[in-house]
Write an enzyme that holds these catalytic residues in place. Structure first.
Site, PDB file in Angstrom:
ATOM      1  N   THR A 191      35.578 -37.272  12.739  1.00 43.55           N
ATOM      2  CA  THR A 191      35.949 -35.862  12.601  1.00 43.55           C
ATOM      3  C   THR A 191      36.692 -35.476  13.871  1.00 43.55           C
ATOM      4  OG1 THR A 191      33.916 -35.133  13.653  1.00 43.55           O
ATOM      5  CG2 THR A 191      33.887 -35.341  11.258  1.00 43.55           C
ATOM      6  N   GLU A 336      34.628 -35.595   5.988  1.00 49.85           N
ATOM      7  CA  GLU A 336      33.359 -36.036   5.389  1.00 49.85           C
ATOM      8  C   GLU A 336      33.437 -36.171   3.873  1.00 49.85           C
ATOM      9  OE1 GLU A 336      33.784 -33.814   7.724  1.00 49.85           O
ATOM     10  OE2 GLU A 336      32.081 -33.644   9.093  1.00 49.85           O
ATOM     11  N   LYS A 441      30.350 -10.777  13.025  1.00 52.85           N
ATOM     12  CA  LYS A 441      29.295  -9.896  12.546  1.00 52.85           C
ATOM     13  C   LYS A 441      29.401  -8.563  13.273  1.00 52.85           C
ATOM     14  CE  LYS A 441      24.797 -10.300  10.561  1.00 52.85           C
ATOM     15  NZ  LYS A 441      23.522 -10.990  10.503  1.00 52.85           N
ATOM     16  N   TRP A 446      29.309  -8.664   7.713  1.00 53.57           N
ATOM     17  CA  TRP A 446      30.265  -9.738   7.955  1.00 53.57           C
ATOM     18  C   TRP A 446      31.695  -9.234   7.760  1.00 53.57           C
ATOM     19  CZ3 TRP A 446      27.681 -13.327  10.167  1.00 53.57           C
ATOM     20  CH2 TRP A 446      26.416 -13.704   9.728  1.00 53.57           C
TER      21      TRP A 446
HETATM   22  P1  ADP Z   1      37.383 -30.667  11.536  1.00 55.43           P
HETATM   23  O1  ADP Z   1      36.089 -30.361  10.814  1.00 55.43           O
HETATM   24  O2  ADP Z   1      37.168 -31.444  12.739  1.00 55.43           O
HETATM   25  O3  ADP Z   1      38.278 -29.458  11.713  1.00 55.43           O
HETATM   26  P2  ADP Z   1      38.444 -31.610   9.039  1.00 55.43           P
HETATM   27  O4  ADP Z   1      39.878 -31.835   8.851  1.00 55.43           O
HETATM   28  O5  ADP Z   1      37.518 -32.547   8.421  1.00 55.43           O
HETATM   29  O6  ADP Z   1      38.226 -31.610  10.582  1.00 55.43           O
HETATM   30  O7  ADP Z   1      38.119 -30.114   8.645  1.00 55.43           O
HETATM   31  C1  ADP Z   1      37.443 -29.715   7.498  1.00 55.43           C
HETATM   32  C2  ADP Z   1      37.372 -28.226   7.482  1.00 55.43           C
HETATM   33  O8  ADP Z   1      38.665 -27.655   7.339  1.00 55.43           O
HETATM   34  C3  ADP Z   1      36.604 -27.631   6.338  1.00 55.43           C
HETATM   35  O9  ADP Z   1      35.222 -27.678   6.574  1.00 55.43           O
HETATM   36  C4  ADP Z   1      37.140 -26.207   6.311  1.00 55.43           C
HETATM   37  O10 ADP Z   1      36.524 -25.398   7.297  1.00 55.43           O
HETATM   38  C5  ADP Z   1      38.579 -26.391   6.698  1.00 55.43           C
HETATM   39  N1  ADP Z   1      39.422 -26.368   5.491  1.00 55.43           N
HETATM   40  C6  ADP Z   1      39.936 -27.399   4.817  1.00 55.43           C
HETATM   41  N2  ADP Z   1      40.675 -26.981   3.768  1.00 55.43           N
HETATM   42  C7  ADP Z   1      40.626 -25.630   3.777  1.00 55.43           C
HETATM   43  C8  ADP Z   1      41.184 -24.596   2.964  1.00 55.43           C
HETATM   44  N3  ADP Z   1      41.977 -24.849   1.916  1.00 55.43           N
HETATM   45  N4  ADP Z   1      40.888 -23.319   3.291  1.00 55.43           N
HETATM   46  C9  ADP Z   1      40.109 -23.023   4.337  1.00 55.43           C
HETATM   47  N5  ADP Z   1      39.577 -23.947   5.149  1.00 55.43           N
HETATM   48  C10 ADP Z   1      39.825 -25.233   4.883  1.00 55.43           C
END
Ligand code: ADP
Length: 547
Positions: A191, A336, A441, A446
Site C-alpha cells: 500500500t 487490498e 466533525k 459530519w
Molecule cells: P492508499 O490506501 O495507500 O491511498 P490505494 O490506492 O490502495 O492506496 O487507495 C485505496 C483508497 O483510495 C480507497 O480506500 C479509497 O479511500 C480511495 N478511493 C479509491 N477509489 C475511489 C473513488 N472512486 N472514490 C473515492 N475514493 C476512492
C-alpha cells in the site's frame, strides 16, 4: 455429491500461454522519445520464456521475490507474465516513494532480484544502500540508454549487475512452465502508506485470474479482442488496476505510455495509437483536460475511461462528455482489493441526465465483492442509501491479511475494513463521503469533505479543491477549503462560498479558505491530506475568512 468438473487451477500461467498463442498477433506498444516501439503478444510470450530462463540461471527456482522498478512498458509486462508463471513472486515497487521507503519495502518483501529501467538507474542507486537482500540487478533497454558508470556502480559486495537484453539473448524462447498451485503467491504490492507504514498485499494466481475475468466482463469494462487498452495508471499502483492481465487474457492490444505521462506526449500517443480503453487517476485526466482546452487534440478513439483512486469530480466527467464525447466511468478499489470493487455504470434503462445520480457514486459492487456497512456501535447498517458507516468488504480477490504484518485493526470477522465511510443503496451502489481519517466533525455532525470538493470543482475557475477539517474553538472542527484557481482567475472566497450555498446545507459552508498553487499529492496522485494538515498547522497557508 461432488461435481464431475475438472479442478484445473486458475493461474497467470494460463493467461500468459493463452494470450501469447491464441492472441499472438495482438501487440504491445511502448511509447518512446521518438515514436512507438511494438512487439506482438507471441513475441512477448517468447521473451517472457527467455526472462524465466534467465532468472532460473540466476537462482530463482522457487517463490523468491523479483522486484520491478519500472514504468509501464513491454519489459514490465514480460516481468508480469514470466515471474508468476515460473512460480516466483512479482513485486512491483512504487518508483514515486522515497528511496529509503522503497528500500524498506524491498527488504521487507525479501526481493532478491530487481529489474530496472535505464531511466530509473539513478533512483535504484539511492535505494540499494537500504535494500540488502537484492543480489542481482537487471537493467533493461539498450546499453546506450543508461550512463555506464552509473550502471556499473549498482554492483557491490554480493550483488551483480546484468543487461536484461544480453541475458534474454543468451536464453531459449521456450520454458518448462511448472504447474503452480492457484492459491500460491503470484505477485505482491505494498500500500502506498497514506495511512501508516506500507503494508504488503500478496495476490494469488487464482485471485488475479478471477479479477481479470471480472475486469473483462460486460458490467465492468467489457474489454475484448477489438480493444486497445492504455493503462496510464502505473503498473506499480495496484497492478495498473488489473488492465495488463485482463487485456492479455482478452487479446486487447496494450499501449504502454512508459515515462511519457505529461499531457502533451500522452495526447500524441493517444492520437497515434488510438486506444479504446484507458485508466488513470482523476489528477491525470484533469491535467489532460486543461491541455486539450488550451491546445486541442483528438482522444475520440476512447470508448471508456476508467477513473478512480480518489473521488472523481462530477465536473470532470461532465466536461469530458461534453467537450470530447468521451465517457469516464468511476470505479472504486484499493491495493487490498486487487483493486476493483465497484464500477459506476448506471442501471438498465437509466440514461442521459438521470444516469448521473449513479455515475457520480463510487459504483455498483461487482459480483464476488460482498460489502457491508458497520456503524459506530459495530453492528451492520441497512443498505438503504442513507445509513452511513464504514465500508467492509470480502471476496476472492480481497486480502485477508498483510504480509508478515499483523494489523488486526484492518480486519473484522473475515472482512477487510476499508477505512472508507459512506452508504450502500439497495441496488449495491456505494457512495463514499470520506476516508475515516479525513472526516470532519463539526458540532457533533459530519461534514463530507468529498462532497464539498466535488461541488467546488464544479466551479469553472476551480482546477482543484481539497477540504480538510481544522480545529475550531466553537465547533471542535470546521472545514478549510484549499483551492487551486485556473491561471488568471481572480475568484474570491466569498464568491466560492456563494457558489456552494445552493448545493450544500448552510452550516457546512467553509469559513476558512486558502488559495494555493498546487494541492500536495501522494505517490499515486491523490490529495495528500496529511501534508495539507501539516502545512496548515505550520502556518504555511494564508487563510482568508468568508462568512
Ligand atoms: P492508499 O490506501 O495507500 O491511498 P490505494 O490506492 O490502495 O492506496 O487507495 C485505496 C483508497 O483510495 C480507497 O480506500 C479509497 O479511500 C480511495 N478511493 C479509491 N477509489 C475511489 C473513488 N472512486 N472514490 C473515492 N475514493 C476512492
Amino acid at each position: 455429491m461432488r461435481s464431475t468438473m475438472m479442478d484445473v487451477p486458475l493461474t497467470i500461467t494460463r493467461i500468459m500461454q493463452y494470450g501469447s498463442s491464441v492472441h499472438g498477433d495482438r501487440e504491445v506498444v511502448t511509447c518512446t522519445a521518438d515514436g512507438s516501439r511494438r512487439q506482438s503478444f507471441a513475441e512477448t510470450g517468447a521473451r517472457s520464456a527467455r526472462l524465466a530462463n534467465a532468472l532460473r540461471a540466476l537462482g530463482i527456482d522457487g517463490d523468491q521475490r523479483v522486484g520491478t522498478l519500472m514504468w509501464n512498458n513491454a519489459e514490465h509486462l514480460e516481468a508480469y507474465l514470466a515471474i508468476p508463471s515460473m512460480g516466483a513472486v512479482l513485486h512491483t515497487l512504487n518508483i514515486r516513494l522515497e528511496p529509503e521507503v522503497i528500500g524498506y519495502i524491498a527488504t521487507h518483501a525479501g526481493d532478491e532480484v530487481v529489474i530496472v529501467d535505464p531511466s530509473l538507474v539513478p533512483l535504484l542507486a539511492q535505494v540499494l544502500p537500504h535494500a540488502a537482500t537484492i543480489r542481482h540487478v537487471l537493467v533493461t533497454g539498450a546499453a546506450s540508454e543508461a550512463d555506464p558508470a552509473q550502471v556499473a556502480a549498482l554492483a557491490g559486495p554480493g550483488r551483480e549487475v546484468h543487461s536484461y537484453e544480453d541475458l534474454l539473448a543468451a536464453q531459449s524462447d521456450t520454458f518448462a512452465w511448472p504447474d503452480v498451485d492457484e492459491r500460491s503467491a503470484a505477485a505482491m504490492c505494498y500500500t502506498s502508506g497514506t495511512t501508516g507504514h506500507p503494508k504488503g498485499v500478496v495476490y494469488s494466481h487464482r485471485s488475479m485470474h478471477l479479477h481479470s475475468m471480472a475486469v473483462n466482463s460486460g458490467g465492468v469494462f467489457g474489454i475484448a479482442g477489438h480493444d486497445r487498452a492504455l493503462p496510464v495508471v502505473p503498473m506499480f499502483h495496484a497492478n495498473a488496476w488489473g488492465l495488463p492481465y485482463a487485456s492479455y487474457m482478452a487479446g486487447a492490444s496494450l499501449l504502454m505510455p512508459d515515462r511519457f505521462l505529461a499531457p502533451a506526449p500522452l495526447v500524441r500517443f493517444i492520437e497515434a495509437e488510438r486506444p479504446t480503453v484507458a485508466g488513470a487517476v482523476p489528477t491525470i485526466w484533469n491535467a489532460l483536460l486543461q491541455h486539450l482546452r488550451a491546445h486541442g487534440g483528438d482522444i475520440s478513439s476512447l470508448r471508456i475511461v476508467a477513473c478512480g483512486g480518489s473521488a472523481v469530480p462530477h465536473a470532470l466527467m461532465e466536461a469530458y462528455e461534453k467537450e470530447t464525447g468521451v465517457t469516464i466511468v468511476q470505479a472504486w478499489g484499493m491495493t487490498e482489493t486487487s483493486p476493483l470493487g465497484s464500477v459506476a455504470h448506471p442501471p438498465a434503462g437509466v440514461t442521459g441526465e438521470d444516469a448521473w445520480q449513479y455515475r457520480d457514486t463510487q459504483g455498483r459492487l461487482i459480483c464476488d465483492v460482498e460489502a457491508r456497512l458497520i456503524g459506530d456501535d459495530e453492528v451492520p447498517l441497512p443498505h438503504d442509501g442513507v445509513a452511513v458507516g464504514e465500508l467492509e468488504v470480502r471476496g476472492p480477490w480481497i486480502t485477508g491479511a498483510y504480509y508478515q504484518d499483523d494489523d488486526p485493526a484492518k480486519f473484522r470477522d473475515g472482512w477487510l475494513r476499508t477505512g472508507d465511510v459512506g452508504t450502500i443503496d439497495k441496488f449495491g451502489y456505494v457512495t463514499l463521503t470520506d476516508r475515516a481519517k479525513d472526516v470532519i466533525k463539526s458540532g457533533g455532525e459530519w461534514i463530507s469533505s468529498m462532497e464539498l470538493e466535488n461541488a467546488l470543482m464544479g466551479h469553472p475557475d476551480v482546477i482543484e479543491a481539497a477540504v480538510i477539517g481544522v480545529p475550531d474553538e466553537r465547533w471542535g472542527e470546521r472545514p478549510l477549503a484549499t483551492i487551486v484557481l485556473a491561471s488568471g482567475a481572480t475568484t474570491t472566497a466569498v464568491e466560492l462560498r456563494d457558489f456552494l450555498a445552493g448545493q450544500v446545507p448552510r452550516w457546512q459552508l467553509p469559513e476558512r479558505w486558502s488559495f494555493i498553487s498546487e494541492v500536495p499529492k501522494t505517490s499515486v496522485g491523490k490529495f495528500a491530506k496529511t501534508r495539507i494538515r501539516e502545512a496548515y498547522a505550520r502556518g504555511d497557508y494564508e487563510v482568508v475568512e468568508a462568512r
